[in-house]
Design a protein around this motif. Structure first.
Motif, PDB file in Angstrom:
ATOM      1  N   PRO A   1      59.459  58.306  47.340  1.00  0.00           N
ATOM      2  CA  PRO A   1      59.363  57.531  48.577  1.00  0.00           C
ATOM      3  C   PRO A   1      60.694  57.057  49.126  1.00  0.00           C
ATOM      4  O   PRO A   1      60.793  56.774  50.327  1.00  0.00           O
ATOM      5  CB  PRO A   1      58.481  56.345  48.167  1.00  0.00           C
ATOM      6  N   LEU A   2      61.733  56.924  48.340  1.00  0.00           N
ATOM      7  CA  LEU A   2      62.999  56.392  48.829  1.00  0.00           C
ATOM      8  C   LEU A   2      63.920  57.459  49.403  1.00  0.00           C
ATOM      9  O   LEU A   2      65.016  57.151  49.861  1.00  0.00           O
ATOM     10  CB  LEU A   2      63.725  55.640  47.703  1.00  0.00           C
ATOM     11  N   THR A   3      63.526  58.704  49.382  1.00  0.00           N
ATOM     12  CA  THR A   3      64.381  59.767  49.912  1.00  0.00           C
ATOM     13  C   THR A   3      64.250  59.865  51.428  1.00  0.00           C
ATOM     14  O   THR A   3      63.206  59.542  52.005  1.00  0.00           O
ATOM     15  CB  THR A   3      64.011  61.126  49.291  1.00  0.00           C
ATOM     16  N   TYR A   4      65.311  60.340  52.072  1.00  0.00           N
ATOM     17  CA  TYR A   4      65.308  60.502  53.531  1.00  0.00           C
ATOM     18  C   TYR A   4      64.606  61.806  53.870  1.00  0.00           C
ATOM     19  O   TYR A   4      64.931  62.873  53.323  1.00  0.00           O
ATOM     20  CB  TYR A   4      66.745  60.516  54.052  1.00  0.00           C
ATOM     21  N   GLN A   5      63.632  61.748  54.804  1.00  0.00           N
ATOM     22  CA  GLN A   5      62.761  62.906  55.020  1.00  0.00           C
ATOM     23  C   GLN A   5      62.625  63.309  56.481  1.00  0.00           C
ATOM     24  O   GLN A   5      61.766  64.111  56.829  1.00  0.00           O
ATOM     25  CB  GLN A   5      61.364  62.591  54.452  1.00  0.00           C
ATOM     26  N   ALA A   6      63.498  62.801  57.353  1.00  0.00           N
ATOM     27  CA  ALA A   6      63.324  63.078  58.787  1.00  0.00           C
ATOM     28  C   ALA A   6      64.118  64.287  59.262  1.00  0.00           C
ATOM     29  O   ALA A   6      63.816  64.852  60.301  1.00  0.00           O
ATOM     30  CB  ALA A   6      63.729  61.854  59.603  1.00  0.00           C
ATOM     31  N   ASN A   7      65.121  64.693  58.591  1.00  0.00           N
ATOM     32  CA  ASN A   7      66.071  65.784  58.872  1.00  0.00           C
ATOM     33  C   ASN A   7      67.444  65.166  59.152  1.00  0.00           C
ATOM     34  O   ASN A   7      67.645  64.601  60.235  1.00  0.00           O
ATOM     35  CB  ASN A   7      65.661  66.669  60.046  1.00  0.00           C
ATOM     36  N   PRO A   8      68.326  65.280  58.149  1.00  0.00           N
ATOM     37  CA  PRO A   8      68.186  66.079  56.935  1.00  0.00           C
ATOM     38  C   PRO A   8      67.154  65.523  55.960  1.00  0.00           C
ATOM     39  O   PRO A   8      66.798  64.347  56.023  1.00  0.00           O
ATOM     40  CB  PRO A   8      69.592  66.040  56.333  1.00  0.00           C
ATOM     41  N   VAL A   9      66.738  66.413  55.069  1.00  0.00           N
ATOM     42  CA  VAL A   9      65.798  66.039  54.019  1.00  0.00           C
ATOM     43  C   VAL A   9      66.556  65.971  52.706  1.00  0.00           C
ATOM     44  O   VAL A   9      67.136  66.961  52.252  1.00  0.00           O
ATOM     45  CB  VAL A   9      64.648  67.058  53.927  1.00  0.00           C
ATOM     46  N   ASP A  10      66.570  64.780  52.103  1.00  0.00           N
ATOM     47  CA  ASP A  10      67.245  64.563  50.821  1.00  0.00           C
ATOM     48  C   ASP A  10      66.181  64.552  49.736  1.00  0.00           C
ATOM     49  O   ASP A  10      65.306  63.680  49.716  1.00  0.00           O
ATOM     50  CB  ASP A  10      68.006  63.237  50.871  1.00  0.00           C
ATOM     51  N   THR A  11      66.243  65.501  48.830  1.00  0.00           N
ATOM     52  CA  THR A  11      65.210  65.605  47.799  1.00  0.00           C
ATOM     53  C   THR A  11      65.448  64.651  46.633  1.00  0.00           C
ATOM     54  O   THR A  11      64.611  64.564  45.741  1.00  0.00           O
ATOM     55  CB  THR A  11      65.152  67.037  47.233  1.00  0.00           C
ATOM     56  N   GLY A  12      66.596  63.924  46.632  1.00  0.00           N
ATOM     57  CA  GLY A  12      66.958  63.237  45.405  1.00  0.00           C
ATOM     58  C   GLY A  12      67.373  64.290  44.394  1.00  0.00           C
ATOM     59  O   GLY A  12      67.708  65.429  44.746  1.00  0.00           O
ATOM     60  N   ARG A  13      67.388  63.945  43.124  1.00  0.00           N
ATOM     61  CA  ARG A  13      67.724  64.987  42.144  1.00  0.00           C
ATOM     62  C   ARG A  13      66.669  66.088  42.211  1.00  0.00           C
ATOM     63  O   ARG A  13      65.468  65.804  42.171  1.00  0.00           O
ATOM     64  CB  ARG A  13      67.785  64.403  40.734  1.00  0.00           C
ATOM     65  N   PRO A  14      67.088  67.346  42.351  1.00  0.00           N
ATOM     66  CA  PRO A  14      66.107  68.415  42.589  1.00  0.00           C
ATOM     67  C   PRO A  14      65.192  68.629  41.391  1.00  0.00           C
ATOM     68  O   PRO A  14      65.544  68.372  40.247  1.00  0.00           O
ATOM     69  CB  PRO A  14      66.985  69.641  42.846  1.00  0.00           C
ATOM     70  N   GLY A  15      64.016  69.120  41.724  1.00  0.00           N
ATOM     71  CA  GLY A  15      63.055  69.427  40.682  1.00  0.00           C
ATOM     72  C   GLY A  15      62.226  70.632  41.066  1.00  0.00           C
ATOM     73  O   GLY A  15      62.542  71.350  42.018  1.00  0.00           O
ATOM     74  N   PRO A  16      61.138  70.859  40.367  1.00  0.00           N
ATOM     75  CA  PRO A  16      60.314  72.053  40.619  1.00  0.00           C
ATOM     76  C   PRO A  16      59.751  72.123  42.032  1.00  0.00           C
ATOM     77  O   PRO A  16      59.362  73.196  42.487  1.00  0.00           O
ATOM     78  CB  PRO A  16      59.186  71.916  39.580  1.00  0.00           C
ATOM     79  N   GLY A  17      59.701  70.993  42.756  1.00  0.00           N
ATOM     80  CA  GLY A  17      59.144  71.013  44.103  1.00  0.00           C
ATOM     81  C   GLY A  17      60.115  71.434  45.184  1.00  0.00           C
ATOM     82  O   GLY A  17      59.775  71.371  46.377  1.00  0.00           O
ATOM     83  N   PHE A  18      61.317  71.867  44.803  1.00  0.00           N
ATOM     84  CA  PHE A  18      62.327  72.226  45.804  1.00  0.00           C
ATOM     85  C   PHE A  18      61.830  73.352  46.716  1.00  0.00           C
ATOM     86  O   PHE A  18      62.052  73.335  47.935  1.00  0.00           O
ATOM     87  CB  PHE A  18      63.624  72.626  45.115  1.00  0.00           C
ATOM     88  N   GLY A  19      61.153  74.340  46.143  1.00  0.00           N
ATOM     89  CA  GLY A  19      60.619  75.433  46.944  1.00  0.00           C
ATOM     90  C   GLY A  19      59.593  74.952  47.947  1.00  0.00           C
ATOM     91  O   GLY A  19      59.549  75.424  49.095  1.00  0.00           O
ATOM     92  N   ALA A  20      58.734  73.992  47.541  1.00  0.00           N
ATOM     93  CA  ALA A  20      57.743  73.446  48.463  1.00  0.00           C
ATOM     94  C   ALA A  20      58.415  72.704  49.608  1.00  0.00           C
ATOM     95  O   ALA A  20      57.943  72.746  50.756  1.00  0.00           O
ATOM     96  CB  ALA A  20      56.788  72.519  47.701  1.00  0.00           C
TER      97      ALA A  20
END
Length: 746
Positions: free
Chosen positions: A389-408
Motif C-alpha cells: 500500500p505505501l508504494t507509488y502507483q500512479a505513474n511511475p509505478v514503484d514496486t518497492g523491492r521487487p518480487g514474483p509479482g513484477f510480471g503482473a
C-alpha cells in the motif's frame, strides 16, 4: 601508417617471410566458389555500392611481409573472406602463393570487384586507375596524407577524385580505416578485433574510421551485431548519403547509426535519411555542439550554426537525435528491435523496482518531453492488488523491492489505455525474483524497454536473454531514457511525415512578388512584409526633421524613432533607436542623438539630417525572432526563437529546412525550452501558432523563390493580445551586395 610492399631478396635483408593472407586457394587456375548466403548475391545485388560492400573478389594492393605494415594487416583481415582474395605486391610477387605483380594479373584467376589500397598517398591514384582498368568497380584507400595534410595532399586527393570520375569506380576514403560487413565474412579494416564483431541488425555510417570502430565495439559489447559499419574518411567519392541509399535496399538492416562531422550536400543527405527512415529507424549523432563561427550580420546567421542546422535538418528528415556515442548505441540498439507505431505523443508507463533510479529515469524522460500519463483508476485498483500500500502507483509505478509479482505489474501497466510503451528498471536481484521469467510472464501488449543494473556474468546473461526475446536493455537509467527518447522521436517523426510533406518542397505560388535589388532599409523591409500579409505598426519614413514632426502629430502615439540606414543592421547598439517619444521636444532630442550616432558610424561625411523611421509603439507582449537564411550547405532554412536583444545570448531556437508548410512551421515553438512563455505565462498573451506558422512559412517561401535574397529576419516579432506584429525587419542581399551590408552592420 606507411603502406609499402615487403623487402626484396638482397644481401643484408632478413629471410623471406610468407605474406599473411588466405589459404593458398588464390592461385593460378583456382578461385573460390561463391556459394552460401554470405555471397549469394552478385556485386550488383544491393545497388550502386554492391561491388564495395558485397564483392565477389578482393585484391589487397600493397600487401607487405612486414607484419607491422598496413598492407600486412589488411591481408590478415581479409584472410577469412569466403570469396576470391589476391595479394598484390609489385616488387615481390609470388603467383604460386596468390601474390601477384598487378591487379590485372590477379584478375586472370578470379573476379576482382574490390581493391584495398595500402600505398603512400602519392601513388594511390595510379593504383586505383590500374585496378579499375583490370575490372575492379570499387576501391578503399586507407592511408592519410591527402587533403588533411596540406597542398601536396590536396593534389593527391584531386587526382583520386579525377580517377573516380573518369573510370566510374566507387571509392571509399581516403584516410579511412575501412569497413566491416560481418554477415558477409568481410573485414576490410586493419583495426585489431574488428573481425570479432558479430553479425546482426544494426548498420553504422560514421564520418570517422575511429568512431566507426568505437561504435562497432560498443554495440558488440551491448549485445548487438552489425550488418555494416563504414568509416567514410575524406569522402572523395562515397558519402554518407551514398551509404544510406545503399542500406535502404538491404533487408538485413533493422536500424542505422549515423555519425556526422561535416556535410557537403545537405539536401542530398536529408533526402537519403528521409527515404531510409520511412522503412527503418535512423539515429544521428552530430559533432560540433560548441562550434563558434565568425560573427554574423544578423541574429539569424549567428544562431543557425552548422551544428544546430544539421541536427534540425536530420530531425526534420526523420532521424532521432542523440547527444553522445553511448546514447547512440543504446538508441539504435533499441530501435533495431522495437519500433512504435507512428503517433503524435506516445505515452510511457514507468515501472521501477527501486525508487531512486526511477526518479533519475523520470527526470530524464521529462527533460525529453516524454508523456508520462497518470494511470486510470481501474489500472491503479489492479495495481493495488499486487503491490504494497505505501508504494507509488500512479505513474511511475514503484514496486518497492521487487518480487514474483513484477510480471503482473508490467502486464497491468501495459493494459492502461494511455500507455504505448513501458520503460522499466530493476537491479539484478536473483534472490528476490527472476526478471527474465517476469518478462516472459508479462507478454508483450506494448513494447517493453528495460534497464538492468548490476555487474558480472549473471547480469550479462540476463541482458543477453532479454535481447534474445526482443526486449531492448540498458545498464542504467540514462541509457534507458535514451532508448525511450529515441523510440518516441522516431514515432513522432513518422507521424509528422504521415500528416503530409514537412519541407524541402516547392515554394507556394503566392510568392510571386519581386523584392527588388536591395539593399533594403527597415521601411523597405517592412513594406516587403506588408506585401506578405505580415502585420506591422503604422509608420512613416522621414527624410528630414519637418517630416518627422508631421509623423509625430499624425501617427498614434507614443512612437519609436529609428535611424533609417540599410547599412546599419543593429541600430540599438549604436544609439539609433529611441522609444516612447510623445512630445516635439522629446522628438528633437531623439533626432539629435540619432544624428550623432550616424556621424559615428559613417565611413564618409554623413548628410546633415539622416533619414529616420517614425513608428507607432506596439502594445506589450512576448518577443520572438523569426528569420530565413540561405545556409551554404542546406540552402534556405527558417528559424523561430525567443527574440529581442537577448536572442543570441539565449540561443533558444528551432530550425527547419524551407520551403515548408505552415502546418509544419506551426510546430516549431514546441521545440523551444521557453515554450511556456508563449502560452499566457502569468497573464501574458497567447501565441497563435497557426499565424506564426503562416509568417514563418512565408519567409521561407520568399527566400526559396528569390535567390537574390540571402536573409530575411523579423526581430522582434511580438506576440500581443491582438495578434502578431513585426517591430523590426532586416533583409540582406546575396552576393557582393549582401557582404557589403554585413560589413556595414555592427
Amino acid at each position: 601508417m606507411e603502406a609499402s610492399v615487403g623487402p626484396s631478396t638482397t644481401a643484408g635483408v632478413p629471410p623471406r617471410v610468407p605474406l599473411p593472407g588466405p589459404d593458398p586457394v588464390a592461385r593460378p587456375g583456382r578461385s573460390l566458389p561463391l556459394g552460401g548466403d554470405a555471397l549469394s548475391e552478385s556485386a550488383d545485388g544491393l545497388g550502386g555500392l554492391g561491388a564495395l560492400f558485397a564483392p565477389r573478389g578482393i585484391a589487397v594492393i600493397g600487401a607487405s611481409r612486414d607484419p607491422a605494415k598496413l598492407g600486412a594487416a589488411l591481408a590478415r583481415s581479409v584472410a577469412g573472406f569466403p570469396g576470391y582474395v589476391a595479394l598484390v605486391n609489385a616488387r615481390d610477387p609470388e603467383p604460386g602463393s596468390g601474390v601477384y605483380a598487378s591487379v590485372e594479373e590477379a584478375a586472370e584467376y578470379g573476379p576482382i570487384d574490390l581493391a584495398l589500397v595500402c600505398l603512400p598517398a602519392r601513388v594511390c591514384a595510379d593504383a586505383v586507375a590500374e585496378a579499375a582498368k583490370a575490372g575492379a568497380r570499387a576501391a578503399v584507400v586507407y592511408g592519410g596524407g591527402f587533403a588533411e595534410a596540406g597542398a601536396d595532399g590536396e593534389r593527391y586527393q584531386r587526382e583520386l577524385a579525377d580517377v573516380a570520375e573518369r573510370t566510374g569506380i566507387r571509392l571509399l576514403g581516403p584516410n579511412t580505416s575501412g569497413f566491416l560487413a560481418p554477415g558477409r565474412g568481410l573485414t576490410a579494416s586493419f583495426v585489431p578485433g574488428a573481425a570479432d564483431v558479430p553479425s546482426g541488425r544494426v548498420a553504422v555510417v560514421a564520418a570517422s574510421g575511429g568512431v566507426n570502430h568505437a561504435l562497432a565495439f560498443l554495440l558488440s559489447e551491448a549485445g548487438h551485431g552489425l550488418t555494416l559499419a563504414v568509416g567514410l574518411g575524406n569522402c572523395v567519392d562515397v558519402t554518407a548519403a551514398d551509404v544510406l541509399e545503399h542500406l535502404a535496399g538491404d533487408p538485413h538492416t533493422g536500424a542505422v547509426a549515423l555519425h556526422i562531422e561535416s556535410v557537403a550536400d545537405g539536401r542530398r543527405l536529408t533526402g537519403a535519411v528521409a527515404r531510409l527512415a520511412a522503412t527503418r529507424p535512423v539515429v544521428a549523432l552530430v559533432v560540433g555542439r560548441h562550434d563558434v563561427g565568425a560573427f554574423a550580420a544578423s541574429h539569424t546567421g549567428a544562431l543557425a550554426t552548422s551544428w544546430r542546422t544539421t541536427r534540425a535538418a536530420l530531425a526534420q528528415a526523420g532521424a532521432a537525435l542523440v547527444d553522445d556515442e553511448r546514447e547512440l548505441v543504446d538508441a539504435v540498439g533499441a530501435l533495431s528491435l522495437v519500433r512504435l507505431p507512428a503517433a503524435a505523443d506516445p505515452g510511457v508507463g514507468v515501472v521501477t523496482a527501486q525508487a531512486g533510479p526511477g526518479l533519475l529515469l523520470l527526470d530524464e524522460l521529462r527533460g525529453r518531453r516524454a508523456a508520462v500519463p497518470e494511470l486510470t483508476a481501474d489500472t491503479r485498483r489492479a495495481l493495488a492488488e499486487v503491490l504494497p500500500p505505501l508504494t507509488y502507483q500512479a505513474n511511475p509505478v514503484d514496486t518497492g523491492r521487487p518480487g514474483p509479482g513484477f510480471g503482473a505489474v508490467l502486464n497491468t501497466v501495459a493494459a492502461d489505455p494511455a500507455v504505448d510503451l513501458i520503460a522499466g528498471y530493476a537491479l539484478h536481484e536473483p534472490a528476490a525474483f527472476d526478471l527474465v521469467e517476469a518478462v516472459d510472464a508479462a507478454g508483450h501488449n506494448v513494447p517493453l524497454l528495460l534497464g538492468v543494473g548490476g555487474t558480472g556474468d549473471d547480469v550479462r546473461r540476463v541482458r543477453r536473454a532479454l535481447l534474445e526475446r526482443g526486449v531492448p536493455v540498458a545498464g542504467d537509467p540514462h541509457g534507458l531514457a535514451a532508448m525511450t527518447g529515441a523510440l518516441l522521436a522516431d514515432a513522432r517523426a513518422r507521424h509528422r511525415t504521415s500528416a503530409g510533406p514537412t519541407g524541402a518542397g516547392t515554394p507556394r505560388a503566392a510568392v510571386a512578388m519581386e523584392p527588388g535589388p536591395g539593399p533594403w532599409n527597415e521601411d523597405q523591409a517592412k513594406t516587403l512584409l506588408d506585401r506578405l500579409g505580415i502585420p506591422t505598426m503604422p509608420r512613416r519614413a522621414c527624410p528630414d526633421r519637418a517630416a518627422a514632426h508631421r509623423a509625430l502629430s499624425e501617427l498614434p502615439g507614443p512612437v519609436a524613432v529609428k535611424l533609417l540606414d540599410a547599412a546599419v543592421l543593429h541600430k540599438t547598439e549604436i544609439g539609433g533607436v529611441h522609444l516612447g517619444i510623445r512630445t516635439p521636444a522629446e522628438l528633437d532630442a531623439a533626432l539629435d542623438a540619432i544624428e550623432e550616432a550616424a556621424r559615428r558610424v559613417a565611413e564618409a561625411a554623413p548628410p546633415d539630417a539622416p533619414q529616420v523611421l517614425v513608428e507607432s509603439m506596439a502594445p506589450p507582449g512576448v518577443d520572438l525572432v523569426v528569420g530565413a537564411r540561405r545556409d551554404p550547405v542546406f540552402g534556405p532554412v527558417v528559424l523561430v526563437g525567443l527574440g529581442g536583444t537577448t536572442a543570441e545570448a539565449m540561443a533558444d531556437v528551432s530550425i527547419r529546412l524551407a520551403p515548408l508548410t505552415a502546418t509544419e512551421a506551426a510546430t516549431m515553438p514546441a521545440d523551444l525550452a521557453g515554450y511556456a512563455l508563449l502560452d499566457g505565462w502569468r497573464g501574458g498573451p497567447v501565441l497563435n501558432r497557426a499565424a506564426l506558422g503562416e509568417v514563418t512559412a512565408a519567409l521561407g517561401d520568399l527566400l526559396a523563390a528569390h535567390p537574390a535574397l540571402a536573409e530575411v529576419e523579423i526581430n522582434p516579432l511580438r506576440i500581443t493580445a491582438h495578434g502578431l506584429v513585426a517591430l523590426d525587419a532586416v533583409c540582406i542581399a546575396a552576393g557582393p551586395a549582401g557582404m557589403a551590408q554585413e560589413e556595414g552592420g555592427d
